[in-house]
Design an enzyme around this catalytic site. Structure first.
Site, PDB file in Angstrom:
ATOM      1  N   VAL A 266       1.068  -1.193   0.197  1.00 39.68           N
ATOM      2  CA  VAL A 266       0.264  -0.434  -0.148  1.00 39.68           C
ATOM      3  C   VAL A 266       1.237   0.969   0.050  1.00 39.68           C
ATOM      4  O   VAL A 266       1.379   1.362   1.465  1.00 39.68           O
ATOM      5  CB  VAL A 266      -0.809  -0.498   1.547  1.00 39.68           C
ATOM      6  N   PRO A 267       1.112   1.525  -1.179  1.00 35.48           N
ATOM      7  CA  PRO A 267       2.333   2.358  -1.498  1.00 35.48           C
ATOM      8  C   PRO A 267       2.055   3.947  -0.528  1.00 35.48           C
ATOM      9  O   PRO A 267       2.502   5.300  -1.462  1.00 35.48           O
ATOM     10  CB  PRO A 267       2.168   3.052  -3.512  1.00 35.48           C
ATOM     11  N   CYS A 268       2.427   3.960   0.651  1.00 37.80           N
ATOM     12  CA  CYS A 268       2.480   5.026   0.927  1.00 37.80           C
ATOM     13  C   CYS A 268       3.382   6.373   0.727  1.00 37.80           C
ATOM     14  O   CYS A 268       3.758   7.756   0.786  1.00 37.80           O
ATOM     15  CB  CYS A 268       2.514   5.018   2.691  1.00 37.80           C
ATOM     16  N   HIS A 269       4.490   5.433   0.187  1.00 36.95           N
ATOM     17  CA  HIS A 269       5.754   6.149  -0.697  1.00 36.95           C
ATOM     18  C   HIS A 269       5.130   7.265  -1.645  1.00 36.95           C
ATOM     19  O   HIS A 269       5.959   8.489  -2.275  1.00 36.95           O
ATOM     20  CB  HIS A 269       6.724   5.068  -1.492  1.00 36.95           C
ATOM     21  N   ARG A 270       4.279   7.022  -2.435  1.00 33.36           N
ATOM     22  CA  ARG A 270       3.817   7.882  -3.493  1.00 33.36           C
ATOM     23  C   ARG A 270       3.052   8.782  -2.776  1.00 33.36           C
ATOM     24  O   ARG A 270       2.405  10.168  -4.020  1.00 33.36           O
ATOM     25  CB  ARG A 270       2.446   6.914  -4.317  1.00 33.36           C
TER      26      ARG A 270
END
Length: 181
Positions: free
Chosen positions: A144-148
């Site tokens: 779940v790409p919180c880096h984005r």
């Protein structure tokens, strides 16, 4: 152990960004933790124990963990853009779950979204700080790409894996230029 019995299996796997703790239930991947050396690993396992009400079982090579481990390795090597993994959302609820599900479904590989924009997508305009708090408590980073999620002024913002890891992940996805040195 009977096949219907609820269990949390975990393992620490090496990766290009450091050791990752992966944990899964029968429903799917439930946790990814960065920097999973003993202190961080033990804290993550304690949180799983208290939040899920069961003792996590170390299971290196487990079928439940093999798929996620392989997909994470492929992603970090630049060969995978979508994880397509079953996820166990039981460590999330309410607004947090709503934001994370929108992030997972609505911010594809190679794109970014601002904290405020993500807040607006879930009906909370002006909720950028609340979204930031959700990113900081994401139990499934990378997948779940919180880096984005980035700041509206172009800043990276925070990241549980550290800013350098966030920068590397965004470079991997072609969002940031690779450093010259």
């Amino acid at each position: 152990m009977e096949s219907g019995e609820q269990v949390v299996e975990w393992s620490v796997v090496p990766s290009e960004i450091g050791p990752l703790l992966l944990a899964a239930t029968h429903a799917g991947l439930v946790t990814v933790a960065f920097h999973a050396r003993p202190r961080v690993r033990d804290r993550a396992l304690g949180q799983l124990r208290s939040r899920l009400g069961m003792e996590p079982v170390e299971a290196p090579g487990s079928e439940r963990l093999a798929g996620p481990a392989g997909r994470l390795a492929a992603y970090l090597a630049g060969g995978l853009r979508e994880f397509s993994l079953p996820l166990d959302w039981s460590l999330t609820s309410g607004f947090q779950r709503e934001v994370l599900r929108e992030l997972e479904a609505g911010v594809p590989y190679g794109t970014v979204v601002g904290y405020g924009d993500l807040a607006a997508r879930v009906g909370r305009p002006g909720g950028a700080q609340a979204v930031g708090a959700v990113m900081g408590s994401n139990p499934l980073p990378l997948v779940v790409p919180c880096h984005r999620v980035v700041e509206s002024d172009g800043g990276l913002g925070g990241f549980g894996g550290g800013k350098e890891t966030k920068r590397r992940l965004l470079e991997l996805e072609g969002i940031l230029p690779q450093p010259l040195f």
